[in-house]
Scaffold this motif. Structure first.
Motif, PDB file in Angstrom:
ATOM      1  N   VAL A 180       0.842  -1.202   0.000  1.00  0.00           N
ATOM      2  CA  VAL A 180       0.000   0.000   0.000  1.00  0.00           C
ATOM      3  C   VAL A 180       0.876   1.250   0.000  1.00  0.00           C
ATOM      4  CG1 VAL A 180      -1.687   1.338   1.316  1.00  0.00           C
ATOM      5  CG2 VAL A 180      -1.926  -1.143   1.128  1.00  0.00           C
ATOM      6  N   GLY A 181       0.535   2.169  -0.889  1.00  0.00           N
ATOM      7  CA  GLY A 181       1.267   3.428  -0.976  1.00  0.00           C
ATOM      8  C   GLY A 181       2.587   3.338  -1.698  1.00  0.00           C
ATOM      9  N   GLN A 182       2.827   2.227  -2.387  1.00  0.00           N
ATOM     10  CA  GLN A 182       4.104   2.015  -3.065  1.00  0.00           C
ATOM     11  C   GLN A 182       3.961   2.140  -4.582  1.00  0.00           C
ATOM     12  OE1 GLN A 182       7.079   1.441  -1.402  1.00  0.00           O
ATOM     13  NE2 GLN A 182       5.870   1.829   0.443  1.00  0.00           N
ATOM     14  N   THR A 183       5.018   2.649  -5.215  1.00  0.00           N
ATOM     15  CA  THR A 183       5.148   2.641  -6.677  1.00  0.00           C
ATOM     16  C   THR A 183       6.345   1.771  -7.016  1.00  0.00           C
ATOM     17  OG1 THR A 183       4.245   4.877  -6.892  1.00  0.00           O
ATOM     18  CG2 THR A 183       5.548   4.053  -8.734  1.00  0.00           C
ATOM     19  N   MET A 184       6.118   0.731  -7.823  1.00  0.00           N
ATOM     20  CA  MET A 184       7.172  -0.262  -8.039  1.00  0.00           C
ATOM     21  C   MET A 184       7.311  -0.636  -9.505  1.00  0.00           C
ATOM     22  SD  MET A 184       6.376  -2.761  -4.772  1.00  0.00           S
ATOM     23  CE  MET A 184       4.596  -2.547  -4.868  1.00  0.00           C
ATOM     24  N   PHE A 185       8.556  -0.651  -9.972  1.00  0.00           N
ATOM     25  CA  PHE A 185       8.832  -1.222 -11.278  1.00  0.00           C
ATOM     26  C   PHE A 185       8.702  -2.740 -11.189  1.00  0.00           C
ATOM     27  CE2 PHE A 185      11.313   2.743 -11.858  1.00  0.00           C
ATOM     28  CZ  PHE A 185      10.749   3.166 -13.047  1.00  0.00           C
ATOM     29  N   VAL A 186       8.279  -3.355 -12.296  1.00  0.00           N
ATOM     30  CA  VAL A 186       8.143  -4.805 -12.337  1.00  0.00           C
ATOM     31  C   VAL A 186       8.817  -5.297 -13.605  1.00  0.00           C
ATOM     32  CG1 VAL A 186       6.573  -6.757 -12.169  1.00  0.00           C
ATOM     33  CG2 VAL A 186       5.884  -4.557 -11.225  1.00  0.00           C
ATOM     34  N   GLY A 187       9.886  -6.078 -13.452  1.00  0.00           N
ATOM     35  CA  GLY A 187      10.598  -6.576 -14.625  1.00  0.00           C
ATOM     36  C   GLY A 187      11.652  -7.586 -14.227  1.00  0.00           C
ATOM     37  N   HIS A 188      12.142  -8.322 -15.207  1.00  0.00           N
ATOM     38  CA  HIS A 188      13.239  -9.251 -14.942  1.00  0.00           C
ATOM     39  C   HIS A 188      14.482  -8.480 -14.506  1.00  0.00           C
ATOM     40  CE1 HIS A 188      10.675 -12.275 -16.440  1.00  0.00           C
ATOM     41  NE2 HIS A 188      10.965 -12.174 -17.724  1.00  0.00           N
ATOM     42  N   ALA A 189      15.273  -9.104 -13.686  1.00  0.00           N
ATOM     43  CA  ALA A 189      16.444  -8.408 -13.137  1.00  0.00           C
ATOM     44  C   ALA A 189      17.495  -8.089 -14.193  1.00  0.00           C
ATOM     45  CB  ALA A 189      17.063  -9.260 -12.027  1.00  0.00           C
ATOM     46  N   GLN A 190      17.603  -8.934 -15.199  1.00  0.00           N
ATOM     47  CA  GLN A 190      18.658  -8.772 -16.198  1.00  0.00           C
ATOM     48  C   GLN A 190      18.081  -8.239 -17.507  1.00  0.00           C
ATOM     49  OE1 GLN A 190      21.992  -9.265 -15.735  1.00  0.00           O
ATOM     50  NE2 GLN A 190      22.212  -8.361 -17.774  1.00  0.00           N
ATOM     51  N   PRO A 191      18.503  -7.050 -17.958  1.00  0.00           N
ATOM     52  CA  PRO A 191      18.032  -6.550 -19.251  1.00  0.00           C
ATOM     53  C   PRO A 191      18.674  -7.318 -20.402  1.00  0.00           C
ATOM     54  CG  PRO A 191      19.691  -5.075 -18.360  1.00  0.00           C
ATOM     55  CD  PRO A 191      19.436  -6.116 -17.302  1.00  0.00           C
ATOM     56  N   GLY A 192      18.113  -7.160 -21.580  1.00  0.00           N
ATOM     57  CA  GLY A 192      18.659  -7.821 -22.767  1.00  0.00           C
ATOM     58  C   GLY A 192      18.569  -6.907 -23.970  1.00  0.00           C
ATOM     59  N   THR A 193      19.462  -7.076 -24.926  1.00  0.00           N
ATOM     60  CA  THR A 193      19.423  -6.283 -26.146  1.00  0.00           C
ATOM     61  C   THR A 193      18.403  -6.875 -27.124  1.00  0.00           C
ATOM     62  OG1 THR A 193      21.118  -7.606 -27.243  1.00  0.00           O
ATOM     63  CG2 THR A 193      21.874  -5.749 -25.876  1.00  0.00           C
ATOM     64  N   GLY A 194      18.141  -6.135 -28.192  1.00  0.00           N
ATOM     65  CA  GLY A 194      17.261  -6.660 -29.225  1.00  0.00           C
ATOM     66  C   GLY A 194      17.776  -7.963 -29.801  1.00  0.00           C
ATOM     67  N   SER A 195      19.092  -8.072 -29.953  1.00  0.00           N
ATOM     68  CA  SER A 195      19.687  -9.323 -30.455  1.00  0.00           C
ATOM     69  C   SER A 195      19.446 -10.464 -29.480  1.00  0.00           C
ATOM     70  CB  SER A 195      21.188  -9.142 -30.697  1.00  0.00           C
ATOM     71  OG  SER A 195      21.429  -8.200 -31.721  1.00  0.00           O
ATOM     72  N   ASP A 196      19.543 -10.177 -28.186  1.00  0.00           N
ATOM     73  CA  ASP A 196      19.277 -11.208 -27.176  1.00  0.00           C
ATOM     74  C   ASP A 196      17.843 -11.725 -27.305  1.00  0.00           C
ATOM     75  OD1 ASP A 196      21.817 -10.895 -26.073  1.00  0.00           O
ATOM     76  OD2 ASP A 196      21.139  -9.403 -24.608  1.00  0.00           O
ATOM     77  N   VAL A 197      16.917 -10.794 -27.512  1.00  0.00           N
ATOM     78  CA  VAL A 197      15.508 -11.172 -27.637  1.00  0.00           C
ATOM     79  C   VAL A 197      15.305 -12.075 -28.847  1.00  0.00           C
ATOM     80  CG1 VAL A 197      13.182 -10.301 -28.056  1.00  0.00           C
ATOM     81  CG2 VAL A 197      14.681  -9.124 -26.428  1.00  0.00           C
ATOM     82  N   VAL A 198      15.870 -11.665 -29.984  1.00  0.00           N
ATOM     83  CA  VAL A 198      15.712 -12.452 -31.209  1.00  0.00           C
ATOM     84  C   VAL A 198      16.336 -13.840 -31.044  1.00  0.00           C
ATOM     85  CG1 VAL A 198      16.426 -12.620 -33.613  1.00  0.00           C
ATOM     86  CG2 VAL A 198      15.476 -10.481 -32.742  1.00  0.00           C
ATOM     87  N   ARG A 199      17.498 -13.915 -30.431  1.00  0.00           N
ATOM     88  CA  ARG A 199      18.160 -15.219 -30.235  1.00  0.00           C
ATOM     89  C   ARG A 199      17.330 -16.111 -29.306  1.00  0.00           C
ATOM     90  NH1 ARG A 199      22.967 -11.855 -29.836  1.00  0.00           N
ATOM     91  NH2 ARG A 199      24.194 -12.040 -31.748  1.00  0.00           N
TER      92      ARG A 199
END
Length: 277
Positions: A214-233
């Motif tokens: 309650v009363g919190q604003t939170m990002f929600v996502g995987h801890a490790q980002p990836g590049t567009g190439s990572d996504v395609v692979r």
């Protein structure tokens, strides 16, 4: 014991559908708040009730008796800022008022776009000054301000790019990879934060149940980002296809975005415009 009741706006959409299903599995009574005439499918066991974001009386009736309201309805693509504000800002304001009248806890499914961009070296944090880069992000930030000004209990979640079953945003990439075409829709060093739909709806469920949210604003996502190439692979590995990622030149993306802006005037929704770029 009477089960808790949650009302979900946008329940026929990608995120909303999975959210409704997750609450149902969690033992909640689930009410899907849908636009008049909307006959898109809902998960089994979910009640549909028609209401409009611009009709205070219908929203109040739809939320009546709810223990929690999840506001997942939003406009992601639009031809101008006014259209984004009409749905994302005004619709949130109406939903907040109706939820307060019902005495319900309010969970806003916002977006990382409200916070703005970060980098893998310096990810954006919840307490950073917001810096949205397009009309969509500005509309989501304005909707957050309305929620924070409300008197009832609330939680704001800012999911990043969401993928999973029933999603159509990533579908073109999957379709291309299945044909052996691996187009990377970004610069080589551009990183994205992603989240699988099951992980996002788990966060939404927790936001509706946990006192600490309650009363919190939170990002929600995987801890490790990836590049567009990572996504395609990753897609290629899932589809068991061998591909070599090919990046689209910036100039071509710019030209397509320019064309997309002009297609809006013809009532054609483009795959890309300058806001999305």
């Amino acid at each position: 014991m009477k089960s808790r009741l949650v009302s979900i706006t946008g329940a026929t959409g990608f995120v909303g559908w999975h959210t409704a299903e997750a609450f149902r599995r969690g033992g909640w009574q689930v009410r899907a708040v849908v636009r008049r005439g909307n006959r898109r499918p809902l998960p089994d066991g979910v009640e549909a009730i028609e209401a409009s974001l611009d009709d205070a009386a219908s929203l109040a009736a739809a939320f009546r008796g709810s223990d929690a309201v999840v506001h997942a309805a939003a406009l992601i693509r639009a031809k101008n800022e006014a259209a984004f504000r009409r749905v994302n800002v005004d619709g949130t304001a109406a939903s907040v008022r109706a939820a307060a009248e019902a005495g319900a806890r309010f969970v806003l499914v916002s977006s990382q776009a409200a916070g703005g961009q970060g980098t893998p070296e310096r990810p954006r944090r919840e307490d950073d000054p917001p810096a949205p880069v397009n009309a969509y992000g500005r509309s989501k930030l304005a909707s957050e301000a309305i929620v924070r000004a409300s008197t009832g209990p609330w939680t704001i979640l800012r999911p990043c790019a969401v993928y999973g079953p029933r999603d159509r945003g990533f579908l073109p990439l999957f379709s291309l990879v299945r044909r052996g075409i691996a187009v990377v829709p970004s610069r080589a060093d551009t990183a994205f934060t992603l989240i699988f739909i099951d992980d996002l709806v788990r966060a939404i469920l927790l936001a509706a149940e946990e006192a600490g949210a309650v009363g919190q604003t939170m990002f929600v996502g995987h801890a490790q980002p990836g590049t567009g190439s990572d996504v395609v692979r990753a897609i290629a590995a899932h589809e068991a296809r061998r591909v070599r990622p090919v990046r689209v030149p910036d100039a071509l993306f710019g030209a397509l975005a320019w064309l997309g802006d002009r297609l809006w005037s013809l009532d054609i929704t483009p795959m890309i415009d300058t806001g999305r770029l």
